[in-house]
Design a protein around this motif. Structure first.
Motif, PDB file in Angstrom:
ATOM      1  N   ALA A  83      -6.160  22.057 -28.535  1.00 21.71           N
ATOM      2  CA  ALA A  83      -6.128  22.122 -26.930  1.00 21.71           C
ATOM      3  C   ALA A  83      -7.153  20.418 -26.258  1.00 21.71           C
ATOM      4  O   ALA A  83      -5.545  20.117 -25.048  1.00 21.71           O
ATOM      5  N   ARG A  84      -8.088  20.431 -25.895  1.00 23.24           N
ATOM      6  CA  ARG A  84      -8.577  19.571 -25.343  1.00 23.24           C
ATOM      7  C   ARG A  84      -7.574  17.691 -25.773  1.00 23.24           C
ATOM      8  O   ARG A  84      -7.382  16.858 -24.931  1.00 23.24           O
ATOM      9  N   ARG A  86      -4.528  17.631 -26.536  1.00 16.87           N
ATOM     10  CA  ARG A  86      -3.200  17.611 -25.744  1.00 16.87           C
ATOM     11  C   ARG A  86      -3.308  17.437 -24.374  1.00 16.87           C
ATOM     12  O   ARG A  86      -2.580  16.663 -23.416  1.00 16.87           O
ATOM     13  N   ARG A  87      -4.628  18.076 -23.918  1.00 11.10           N
ATOM     14  CA  ARG A  87      -4.156  18.016 -22.394  1.00 11.10           C
ATOM     15  C   ARG A  87      -4.780  16.657 -21.960  1.00 11.10           C
ATOM     16  O   ARG A  87      -4.057  16.267 -21.206  1.00 11.10           O
TER      17      ARG A  87
ATOM     18  N   MET B 313       0.994  24.498 -24.808  1.00 11.13           N
ATOM     19  CA  MET B 313       1.329  22.973 -24.452  1.00 11.13           C
ATOM     20  C   MET B 313       0.868  21.778 -24.225  1.00 11.13           C
ATOM     21  O   MET B 313       0.296  20.777 -24.893  1.00 11.13           O
ATOM     22  N   ILE B 314       0.481  22.463 -22.822  1.00  9.67           N
ATOM     23  CA  ILE B 314       0.044  20.853 -22.186  1.00  9.67           C
ATOM     24  C   ILE B 314      -1.435  21.211 -22.058  1.00  9.67           C
ATOM     25  O   ILE B 314      -2.426  20.135 -21.547  1.00  9.67           O
ATOM     26  N   GLY B 315      -1.843  22.291 -23.456  1.00 12.11           N
ATOM     27  CA  GLY B 315      -3.524  21.891 -23.227  1.00 12.11           C
ATOM     28  C   GLY B 315      -4.461  22.585 -22.905  1.00 12.11           C
ATOM     29  O   GLY B 315      -5.608  22.880 -22.487  1.00 12.11           O
TER      30      GLY B 315
END
Lengths: 242, 401
Positions: A83-84, A86-87, B313-315
């Motif tokens: 997640a990090r 992608r962020r 998706m955007i984290g």
């Protein structure tokens, strides 16, 4: 010594189970996306294009293979680290725009920055600049339903660029647009790639869209296939190990 | 922009489903607040009624009957005055006021009357009506006030008779008529001249036909030593229900402790029933409210699968998704608690007098409790849906589109 590619996948496989049947969506795919490249991946429906994108982003866990970002291995890391990743480093543009319906265009663009914990002023100013970049500064307060399909996709592109990603992943970004709007969106993506050097990996089944890329590769039944005829030579590559 | 704003916008966007989610928790809290308010009002009403009745427990000598106390025969049994101290030092909860008394039948002139010795600083104005006679009161706290909280009533403030000099007496209304005396007159009792300092208004009790003088003066006058005929006890109604009488019997084993059982027990039992009912309903509301909120949250998670997918998706990490749903539960719980408190209070305050015959007052202390309770229920009910939302596979949704 050559620079590390922004993204590199080796032997990437993904197998689903549909009841008792095993479906191979990806079969040992190798992929290299150089810094600043605009790579288009073509293939028919069901060829594994979206699966490839989701696997590269850590939204799907591969059955086998490795993914590296600027040389650092990503596979096997926790969900929180994906997640990090992608962020901080990825932007997404999806076929269905994937905007949050109750947030305005500006708020949708601010969302990735909110997740990064950026100050509200910085979020605001960045969102305003990006909306101006995609020509929608006058639509900042509009909800997605108040925007045309082309405008929604431009908001999605602005959102994808909010975190200044190293790599923008686009899944059929022109799939829901008429040819004229599709052309505008492709032009916008090409401009972003050229101006900011953001690498783009775009999957599409449209030969016209694929032509916008600087590198073209083809995927069929989860395997890298021959480049379509007339496609330009690629610095990036996509090939099957199978 | 903060993620909390995203949650808030989502709530505003789905007003219909939010309202339906709020209804369950609001009604639940309203029912709880309503019942608690009515219970408190009922306790208050009982306390006021018991107060107007005067003493509700009599401590009599062993072998004496209530009739003995009332008839005040010359040979009626007595017990030592130090029993009062024994009761005080036992610090029994719910014993609000002790009123030691010596009663004897005497003749004043040719008229037989019951003479009652009282300790002015212990004597309760029973007897609130005694205050109408102009006796100077000094307020002392009612033992039940702590329970009654905001429903405390001025009528429940005990007002001991402070002014009764050794050479003075108080005369009940009927006794005054029979004796033909008025305020300021002098009565001669057993050779002692007593000035009538006050005529007591009618109370509808045996007190109306009595003459009251200072206890120690009377004991000396009649030569009975420091003996008592009875101790009247003002017991807190809930304490009586909790076994005050048997506790008094333990402290004073060689006495007879008599309660006005029919009056007290019925009303105390009613209050207890209400109390148990309200806690029972509280449990049901907790269960139903938690399930309702959980159901609402689960529906909300299902509705928001696409948005959860976008956020992932955007984290957005799983913890943020979990936090977003819990934050929503906190907001719904807090709003539901506030609305429930308002609705429940308005309902019982507005309709209480007409429907229940009770003047019900708001319980301000329950605002925070209602909000806390509703929030806790909402959060508990949302834990599983929030956890499932955080575990939701975003790719499943993204491949559908």
């Amino acid at each position: 010594m050559a620079a590390e590619p922004v993204l590199e996948a080796r032997g990437l496989s993904k197998q689903y189970r549909r009841g008792d049947v095993a479906v191979d969506a990806l079969r040992g795919v190798d992929l290299v996306v150089p810094e600043g490249a605009f790579v288009t991946v073509t293939g028919p429906s069901g060829s594994g294009k979206t699966t490839l994108l989701l696997t590269l982003a850590g939204l799907l866990k591969p059955s086998a293979g490795t993914v590296r970002f600027r040389g650092a291995a990503l596979d096997g890391q926790s969900d929180a680290l994906w997640a990090r990743f992608r962020r901080r480093h990825l932007g997404f543009v999806m076929q269905s725009f994937s905007l949050v319906p109750y947030l305005s265009a500006r708020e949708n663009v601010m969302l990735p920055l909110a997740l990064l914990g950026r100050a509200r002023r910085e979020q605001y100013e960045r969102a305003e600049a990006l909306l101006a970049r995609v020509g929608l500064e006058h639509r900042a307060l509009h909800l997605p339903r108040e925007l045309s399909a082309g405008q929604q996709q431009r908001v999605a592109i602005a959102r994808a660029l909010a975190n200044a990603p190293a790599l923008l992943l686009a899944d059929e970004p022109t799939g829901n647009l008429d040819p004229a709007l599709a052309g505008e969106v492709l032009e916008l993506l090409a401009g972003v790639n050229a101006e900011s050097g953001t690498a783009i990996l775009m999957v599409t089944h449209s030969p016209q869209a694929a032509a916008a890329g600087t590198h073209r590769v083809h995927l069929d039944e989860g395997r890298a296939g021959a480049r379509p005829e007339g496609a330009p030579a690629t610095a990036g590559s996509l090939r099957s190990r199978g | 922009m903060r993620l909390g704003l995203v949650m808030w916008k989502e709530l505003c966007h789905r007003r219909g489903s939010v309202v339906s989610g709020l209804v369950a928790i609001t009604l639940g809290i309203a029912v709880i607040v309503g019942i608690r308010s009515v219970t408190r009002a009922s306790e208050h009403a009982v306390a006021v009624k018991l107060d107007s009745l005067g003493a509700n427990v009599l401590v009599l000598p062993q072998g004496a009957s209530v009739d003995d106390y009332h008839t005040a025969d010359i040979d009626a049994p007595t017990f030592p005055e130090e029993y009062v101290e024994r009761m005080v030092s036992s610090a029994l909860l719910g014993v609000e006021n002790l009123s030691p008394k010596l009663t004897r039948r005497v003749r004043i002139g040719a008229v037989p009357v019951v003479l009652t010795g009282i300790l002015p600083d212990h004597e309760v104005a029973s007897k609130p009506t005694w205050q109408l006679a102009g006796l100077e009161p000094a307020a002392t706290a009612h033992a039940c006030l702590g329970d009654l909280g905001p429903n405390a009533d001025e009528r429940l403030r005990r007002k001991p008779v402070e002014q009764l000099a050794p050479d003075e007496c108080l005369v009940g209304e009927e006794a005054a008529a029979r004796l033909g005396v008025a305020k300021g007159d002098t009565l001669t009792v057993a050779g002692r001249a007593l000035k009538v300092s006050r005529l007591l208004p009618a109370t509808g009790t045996v007190d109306d036909d009595r003459v009251f003088m200072h206890l120690h003066e009377m004991q000396d006058l009649l030569g009975v030593g420091r003996q008592l005929s009875a101790i009247e006890v003002m017991g807190c109604c809930s304490a009586i229900g909790d076994g005050l009488l048997s506790k008094l019997r333990n402290v004073l084993p060689d006495t007879r402790v008599v309660g006005i059982a029919q009056i007290v027990s019925t009303q105390v039992e009613t209050n207890r029933l209400m109390d148990r009912l309200s806690w029972g309903i509280l449990l049901i509301v907790l269960l139903v409210g938690g399930l309702s909120i959980g159901n609402f949250m689960w529906a909300n998670v299902s509705q928001r699968r696409r948005e959860i997918g976008i956020l992932r998706m955007i984290g957005a990490p799983r913890a943020s998704i979990f936090g977003l749903f819990l934050l929503k539960a906190v907001v719904l719980g807090a709003v539901g608690g506030l609305l429930g408190y308002g609705l429940g209070t308005l309902a019982v305050v507005g309709f209480g007098p007409a429907v229940l015959g009770l003047e019900v007052r708001a319980l301000p202390g329950w605002v925070g409790l209602a909000v806390l309770l509703a929030t806790a229920v909402a959060v508990l009910g949302s834990l599983l849906p929030a956890w499932l939302a955080a575990r939701f596979d975003p790719s499943a949704n993204m491949q559908e589109v």
